[in-house]
Design a protein around this motif. Structure first.
Motif, PDB file in Angstrom:
ATOM      1  N   GLN A 453       0.842  -1.198   0.000  1.00 23.33           N
ATOM      2  CA  GLN A 453       0.000   0.000   0.000  1.00 23.33           C
ATOM      3  C   GLN A 453       0.875   1.245   0.000  1.00 23.33           C
ATOM      4  O   GLN A 453       1.640   1.468   0.934  1.00 23.33           O
ATOM      5  CB  GLN A 453      -0.918   0.004   1.229  1.00 23.33           C
ATOM      6  CG  GLN A 453      -1.892   1.175   1.277  1.00 23.33           C
ATOM      7  CD  GLN A 453      -2.980   0.964   2.308  1.00 23.33           C
ATOM      8  OE1 GLN A 453      -3.735  -0.002   2.239  1.00 23.33           O
ATOM      9  NE2 GLN A 453      -3.059   1.861   3.288  1.00 23.33           N
ATOM     10  N   THR A 454       0.753   2.035  -1.065  1.00 21.29           N
ATOM     11  CA  THR A 454       1.470   3.298  -1.125  1.00 21.29           C
ATOM     12  C   THR A 454       0.641   4.372  -0.446  1.00 21.29           C
ATOM     13  O   THR A 454      -0.563   4.204  -0.207  1.00 21.29           O
ATOM     14  CB  THR A 454       1.737   3.703  -2.584  1.00 21.29           C
ATOM     15  OG1 THR A 454       0.482   3.788  -3.284  1.00 21.29           O
ATOM     16  CG2 THR A 454       2.632   2.686  -3.275  1.00 21.29           C
ATOM     17  N   GLU A 455       1.274   5.484  -0.153  1.00 20.28           N
ATOM     18  CA  GLU A 455       0.582   6.577   0.530  1.00 20.28           C
ATOM     19  C   GLU A 455      -0.581   7.090  -0.332  1.00 20.28           C
ATOM     20  O   GLU A 455      -0.428   7.347  -1.509  1.00 20.28           O
ATOM     21  CB  GLU A 455       1.556   7.717   0.808  1.00 20.28           C
ATOM     22  CG  GLU A 455       0.976   8.835   1.656  1.00 20.28           C
ATOM     23  CD  GLU A 455       1.997   9.888   2.021  1.00 20.28           C
ATOM     24  OE1 GLU A 455       1.596  10.936   2.556  1.00 20.28           O
ATOM     25  OE2 GLU A 455       3.202   9.655   1.771  1.00 20.28           O
ATOM     26  N   ASN A 468       3.972  -4.342   4.865  1.00 17.88           N
ATOM     27  CA  ASN A 468       4.375  -3.259   3.973  1.00 17.88           C
ATOM     28  C   ASN A 468       5.873  -2.953   4.121  1.00 17.88           C
ATOM     29  O   ASN A 468       6.600  -2.792   3.133  1.00 17.88           O
ATOM     30  CB  ASN A 468       3.565  -1.997   4.288  1.00 17.88           C
ATOM     31  CG  ASN A 468       2.960  -1.368   3.058  1.00 17.88           C
ATOM     32  OD1 ASN A 468       2.318  -2.046   2.260  1.00 17.88           O
ATOM     33  ND2 ASN A 468       3.165  -0.079   2.892  1.00 17.88           N
ATOM     34  N   THR A 469       6.315  -2.882   5.355  1.00 22.50           N
ATOM     35  CA  THR A 469       7.731  -2.618   5.621  1.00 22.50           C
ATOM     36  C   THR A 469       8.608  -3.733   5.066  1.00 22.50           C
ATOM     37  O   THR A 469       9.642  -3.478   4.431  1.00 22.50           O
ATOM     38  CB  THR A 469       7.972  -2.470   7.135  1.00 22.50           C
ATOM     39  OG1 THR A 469       7.203  -1.373   7.623  1.00 22.50           O
ATOM     40  CG2 THR A 469       9.446  -2.223   7.432  1.00 22.50           C
ATOM     41  N   TYR A 470       8.202  -4.970   5.306  1.00 25.66           N
ATOM     42  CA  TYR A 470       8.970  -6.112   4.804  1.00 25.66           C
ATOM     43  C   TYR A 470       9.072  -6.076   3.271  1.00 25.66           C
ATOM     44  O   TYR A 470      10.132  -6.375   2.700  1.00 25.66           O
ATOM     45  CB  TYR A 470       8.317  -7.423   5.230  1.00 25.66           C
ATOM     46  CG  TYR A 470       8.415  -7.739   6.704  1.00 25.66           C
ATOM     47  CD1 TYR A 470       9.320  -7.086   7.534  1.00 25.66           C
ATOM     48  CD2 TYR A 470       7.588  -8.707   7.269  1.00 25.66           C
ATOM     49  CE1 TYR A 470       9.398  -7.398   8.889  1.00 25.66           C
ATOM     50  CE2 TYR A 470       7.671  -9.027   8.620  1.00 25.66           C
ATOM     51  CZ  TYR A 470       8.567  -8.355   9.425  1.00 25.66           C
ATOM     52  OH  TYR A 470       8.652  -8.672  10.770  1.00 25.66           O
ATOM     53  N   LEU A 471       7.976  -5.748   2.596  1.00 30.72           N
ATOM     54  CA  LEU A 471       7.972  -5.705   1.131  1.00 30.72           C
ATOM     55  C   LEU A 471       8.872  -4.599   0.610  1.00 30.72           C
ATOM     56  O   LEU A 471       9.483  -4.732  -0.464  1.00 30.72           O
ATOM     57  CB  LEU A 471       6.544  -5.533   0.619  1.00 30.72           C
ATOM     58  CG  LEU A 471       5.618  -6.733   0.809  1.00 30.72           C
ATOM     59  CD1 LEU A 471       4.181  -6.373   0.460  1.00 30.72           C
ATOM     60  CD2 LEU A 471       6.086  -7.921  -0.030  1.00 30.72           C
ATOM     61  N   ASP A 472       8.953  -3.500   1.329  1.00 32.02           N
ATOM     62  CA  ASP A 472       9.883  -2.424   0.963  1.00 32.02           C
ATOM     63  C   ASP A 472      11.330  -2.872   1.120  1.00 32.02           C
ATOM     64  O   ASP A 472      12.178  -2.597   0.268  1.00 32.02           O
ATOM     65  CB  ASP A 472       9.630  -1.190   1.837  1.00 32.02           C
ATOM     66  CG  ASP A 472       8.810  -0.130   1.129  1.00 32.02           C
ATOM     67  OD1 ASP A 472       8.788  -0.134  -0.117  1.00 32.02           O
ATOM     68  OD2 ASP A 472       8.180   0.683   1.823  1.00 32.02           O
ATOM     69  N   GLU A 473      11.599  -3.555   2.206  1.00 32.14           N
ATOM     70  CA  GLU A 473      12.974  -3.946   2.520  1.00 32.14           C
ATOM     71  C   GLU A 473      13.513  -5.003   1.561  1.00 32.14           C
ATOM     72  O   GLU A 473      14.666  -4.936   1.134  1.00 32.14           O
ATOM     73  CB  GLU A 473      13.051  -4.477   3.953  1.00 32.14           C
ATOM     74  CG  GLU A 473      12.840  -3.425   5.025  1.00 32.14           C
ATOM     75  CD  GLU A 473      12.810  -4.031   6.420  1.00 32.14           C
ATOM     76  OE1 GLU A 473      12.824  -3.247   7.384  1.00 32.14           O
ATOM     77  OE2 GLU A 473      12.771  -5.285   6.539  1.00 32.14           O
ATOM     78  N   VAL A 474      12.682  -5.976   1.208  1.00 34.80           N
ATOM     79  CA  VAL A 474      13.201  -7.128   0.484  1.00 34.80           C
ATOM     80  C   VAL A 474      13.673  -6.772  -0.919  1.00 34.80           C
ATOM     81  O   VAL A 474      14.658  -7.340  -1.417  1.00 34.80           O
ATOM     82  CB  VAL A 474      12.145  -8.261   0.445  1.00 34.80           C
ATOM     83  CG1 VAL A 474      11.016  -7.945  -0.541  1.00 34.80           C
ATOM     84  CG2 VAL A 474      12.804  -9.602   0.113  1.00 34.80           C
ATOM     85  N   ILE A 475      13.014  -5.820  -1.590  1.00 35.48           N
ATOM     86  CA  ILE A 475      13.422  -5.502  -2.960  1.00 35.48           C
ATOM     87  C   ILE A 475      14.741  -4.734  -3.004  1.00 35.48           C
ATOM     88  O   ILE A 475      15.376  -4.648  -4.056  1.00 35.48           O
ATOM     89  CB  ILE A 475      12.322  -4.718  -3.711  1.00 35.48           C
ATOM     90  CG1 ILE A 475      12.040  -3.376  -3.031  1.00 35.48           C
ATOM     91  CG2 ILE A 475      11.063  -5.551  -3.861  1.00 35.48           C
ATOM     92  CD1 ILE A 475      11.129  -2.478  -3.851  1.00 35.48           C
TER      93      ILE A 475
END
Length: 538
Positions: A453-455, A468-475
């Motif tokens: 989910q983006t802002e 959401n945080t995990y998905l940001d970190e992994v890429i």
């Protein structure tokens, strides 16, 4: 694990007659403005019995007039046949040369330099070079990558550099997608920049078409690669599984890229003229849950739904054994999915009842449906059956299984357009049966599409701030060991919180007429078949 072919369930005789008459019979073509790709009003003849022509069947949209390389919902095989990527998604996910012979990535992971082939032309005879990539990239949405594209520059006639905002490991994979990062000729667009026709560098080009009925493909005379033995491929839209198997039996079609009825498996196996090609699969069926539904916000209810469904029974009794009972949302044929991070939930209706009771649900009036605060636990399950006919039977089974534990499920079948509107536009469902993406989109593309989910936006499937945080970190993670650990956390969270209800991983197969030889499954389902390798029996 065998790959996925969905043997669907038979539809009514009336639908069969209508669809056969509308999709399998000869069609008359209509003229189109600017003579872009539609033939004159001459009848389209059956080509299945010609020695160098074949007819294949699909179930999705067939709109070449809308098939811009940037954005369209037209059948993916059209994109793969006409447009080419800078790099290809090869067997086992290995990135291979495409329009780029080679490439390098800067030490900080933000710049990708591609060295282009020098022998490529579009099907209109115009040359392909760095200017073609720059021109196409101007039409790309730079935010569609996992990290924004910030610059595209021509270094020389056959060298181009793409610069991205941040280091993101999936960028090279994303450039393999059938859309939206491929190149088309400038003549694909009018003076105002509007798309008018498909002109790519791939081995095929559109000769003619009848919108939403069929597309006739012929070889690109300027194609640099292996010349196909087949001289014409007619792609027909047939939205009913029973119609597709009848067309194969009658010789009206040579190959189906779309699913067939479960009971047709025995027909194919007993026919000397039909055969099936299989491949490994990366797709799963699952129930998407609407986070806005108050009852589904209760984790115990989500867990109860998982325990209530016998996934082995779905595979054996609905798919006829042609699949695997799901544990996690994605099968283990997908990178980073393991037994440990996707344990799933076994069939345990008693456990489901206990969880509902723990959350205050009881059957106070003896009607078999549990209530809480006087409100029955009733959920609307939306489905469609044009693409996956087995979904109707699956949903009927789940309705009965849920009732066994006290949950009322109301089924609502919709046409394909309204079905997808429910997912992407109006979220008009409590639960909806869906399928994961496949091949190059898995896992990062699918997970971000569903859960990220983006802002200012709303996630499609389910929003969890930690996820959401995990998905940001992994890429942004380049080290494989660290990346696996981060994906472990992602899949474990989805599993432990029961954010979805995984159902099964259906086998994928392609049924075809044995007059076709050298039928080879392509590295991705979006390609389907290695068309240039097909030959015809003499």
């Amino acid at each position: 694990m065998k790959k996925k072919y969905i043997w669907a369930i038979t539809v009514s005789a009336l639908s069969l007659v209508l669809l056969l008459s509308g999709c399998i019979s000869n069609q008359a073509s209509n003229n189109a403005p600017n003579d872009t790709s539609v033939s004159s009003a001459a009848p389209v003849t059956t080509v299945s019995n010609q020695s160098d022509s074949i007819t294949i069947m699909v179930s999705g949209k067939l709109n070449p007039e809308d098939a811009s390389p940037i954005e369209s919902s037209t059948e993916m095989c059209l994109y793969e046949m006409v447009y080419e990527p800078l790099v290809k998604y090869g067997k086992d996910g290995v990135i291979e040369p495409g329009l780029a012979e080679s490439w390098n990535i800067s030490d900080d992971g933000t710049q990708y330099t591609f060295y282009l082939r020098k022998d490529v032309k579009f099907s209109d005879g115009t040359g392909f070079n760095a200017d073609s990539v720059v021109s196409s990239a101007k039409r790309w949405d730079p935010t569609r990558f996992s990290t924004p594209l910030t610059n595209v520059e021509k270094l020389d006639d056959y060298t181009v550099r793409l610069t991205f905002k941040e280091n993101s490991y999936p960028v090279l994979i994303e450039l393999t997608y059938p859309r939206p990062f491929r190149s088309a000729s400038e003549n694909s667009f009018d003076a105002n920049g509007n798309f008018i026709k498909m002109i790519g560098t791939g081995e095929w080009m559109v000769e003619s078409y009848v919108p939403e009925e069929e597309v006739v493909m012929v070889p690109n005379p300027y194609y640099y690669g292996t010349k196909p033995d087949i001289k014409k491929i007619t792609i027909r839209k047939v939205t009913d599984g029973e119609s597709r198997i009848m067309a194969l039996q009658a010789g009206e079609a040579d190959l189906s890229l779309a699913d067939l009825p479960a009971e047709s498996k025995s027909i194919i196996e007993s026919s000397k003229n039909l055969a099936v090609k299989t491949a490994e699969g990366t797709m799963g069926f699952f129930l998407m849950l609407n986070q806005e539904n108050e009852a589904l916000q209760d984790k115990n209810v989500r867990l109860a739904l998982n325990y209530a469904i016998d996934k082995d029974s779905i595979v054996e009794n609905i798919l006829g054994g042609d699949g695997v009972a799901a544990k996690g949302i994605l099968p283990e044929t997908v990178p980073y999915v393991t037994d440990e991070n996707s344990e799933g939930y076994s069939y345990n209706p008693e456990k489901a009842r206990e969880l509902l009771a723990e959350s205050g649900y009881t059957d106070s009036n003896g009607d078999g449906i549990v209530e809480k605060d006087g409100v029955p636990l009733s959920l609307k399950l939306v489905f469609q059956s044009e693409e996956y006919a087995s979904w109707k039977s699956m949903c009927e089974y789940m309705q009965a299984a849920a009732r066994e534990v006290g949950i009322d499920i109301q089924l609502e079948q919709r046409d394909t357009s309204a079905y997808y509107d429910a997912i992407w536009k109006n979220r008009d469902f409590d639960m909806i049966i869906y399928r994961t993406y496949e091949d190059s989109w898995n896992p990062h593309g699918f997970l971000r599409s569903m859960f990220y989910q983006t802002e200012g936006s709303t996630s499609v499937c389910w929003y969890d701030p930690q996820l959401n945080t995990y998905l940001d970190e992994v890429i942004k993670t380049q080290d494989e060991t660290t990346r696996q650990a981060k994906y472990d956390r992602i899949f474990e969270l989805i599993n432990d919180e029961a954010l979805v209800v995984p159902l099964c991983y259906p086998n994928k197969q392609y049924a075809y007429n044995t007059r076709l030889q050298n039928v080879t499954v392509a590295p991705t389902n979006y390609e389907g078949i290695e068309w240039q390798m097909l030959t015809m029996a003499k």
